[in-house]
Scaffold this motif. Structure first.
Motif, PDB file in Angstrom:
ATOM      1  N   ASP A 190       0.903  -1.265   0.019  1.00 14.50           N
ATOM      2  CA  ASP A 190       0.053   0.044  -0.038  1.00 14.50           C
ATOM      3  C   ASP A 190       0.926   1.398  -0.092  1.00 14.50           C
ATOM      4  N   SER A 191       0.502   2.324  -0.832  1.00 10.35           N
ATOM      5  CA  SER A 191       1.171   3.474  -0.613  1.00 10.35           C
ATOM      6  C   SER A 191       0.487   4.386   0.404  1.00 10.35           C
ATOM      7  N   LEU A 192       1.502   5.293   0.851  1.00 11.65           N
ATOM      8  CA  LEU A 192       1.174   6.175   1.770  1.00 11.65           C
ATOM      9  C   LEU A 192       0.660   7.654   1.388  1.00 11.65           C
ATOM     10  N   PRO A 193      -0.590   8.054   1.678  1.00 15.10           N
ATOM     11  CA  PRO A 193      -1.056   9.169   1.105  1.00 15.10           C
ATOM     12  C   PRO A 193      -0.356  10.649   1.219  1.00 15.10           C
ATOM     13  N   ALA A 194      -0.174  11.405   0.327  1.00  7.08           N
ATOM     14  CA  ALA A 194       0.639  12.864   0.505  1.00  7.08           C
ATOM     15  C   ALA A 194      -0.136  13.108   1.551  1.00  7.08           C
TER      16      ALA A 194
END
Length: 253
Positions: free
Chosen positions: A214-218
């Motif tokens: 999963d990516s970490l949101p800005a």
């Protein structure tokens, strides 16, 4: 390995402001991976990973030689200074004077995997003075086994954030900090951060956050470890934390 009973017990403790006995779980075969899995399950139930919204985390360690640990923070307990946390009914919380960092872009697993300490530092777009309230769902609090404390969001209670400002290089070893409870004496320190630099552990934290794809949101925020600590506070206490040149945070318990 899943621990559904422990997941449910901790989730219920969080949701209903209860404390439970670590002794009931201390004999289980919990390891670090399982503790993080329980942590993740509880965090999901508390709304920590709502799609499209920045996330809040804590990360740190006792020294640069220690294994760093990480935990997501429930967004309902993240507030802007001056922050009133009397509704949370935390039991004998401690407070920690900290610096929080905000990420300026989305961090994908591929980006995180290749990051150096300096590369991770370049992703920060802002910093703020912060106060973390430390509280436990375990009756034994700090005497509970380390892996159970890790499962319990590393004993997180709540987070107060000061004003955001541009992140700039500083001589963190010379950074002055003050902490005051009510009208009591001022606790003062210079330097004192266990890693010497609040951004030093960012690369390890970002690898942890994105390790399952999963990516970490800005705009996500991480608070990065204590400079000064005051344990054992009570309902009604007022706490003020100041970092020279960076501002102050005020908290009401």
């Amino acid at each position: 390995m899943a621990y559904p009973e422990l997941n449910q017990a901790l989730t219920t403790a969080w949701q209903h402001k209860r404390r439970i006995a670590a002794a009931d779980w201390a004999a289980g075969p919990l390891d670090a991976e399982a503790a993080y899995a329980v942590q993740q399950s509880v965090a999901q139930a508390l709304g920590c990973f709502e799609p499209g919204r920045p996330q809040f985390w804590k990360s740190g360690g006792a020294s640069r030689q220690a294994t760093l640990t990480h935990a997501p923070l429930a967004p309902a307990g993240v507030r802007h200074s001056p922050a009133n946390f009397s509704d949370l009914q935390l039991h004998a919380p401690g407070v920690e004077a900290e610096i929080a960092l905000r990420m300026g872009c989305e961090v994908t697993p591929a980006l995180a995997n290749g990051l150096s300490i300096e590369g991770a530092r370049d992703l920060i777009d802002a910093m703020a003075v912060a106060v973390e309230l430390v509280a436990s769902r375990w009756l034994e609090a700090g005497d509970a086994p380390a892996l159970l404390r890790q499962a319990d969001m590393l004993s997180h209670g709540a987070l107060a954030l000061g004003d955001w400002q541009p992140f700039k290089p500083r001589d963190w070893w010379a950074q002055a900090c003050e902490l005051r409870v009510n009208d009591g004496p001022v606790q003062r320190g210079v330097g004192g951060h266990s890693l010497g630099d609040p951004a030093w552990g960012l690369a390890a934290w970002l690898k942890h956050v994105t390790r399952h794809g999963d990516s970490l949101p800005a705009g996500s925020v991480v608070t990065t470890g204590a400079w000064l600590v005051q344990p054992g506070l009570q309902a009604g206490d007022r706490v003020t934390v100041g970092f020279a040149g960076l501002g102050t945070v005020a908290v009401q318990l």
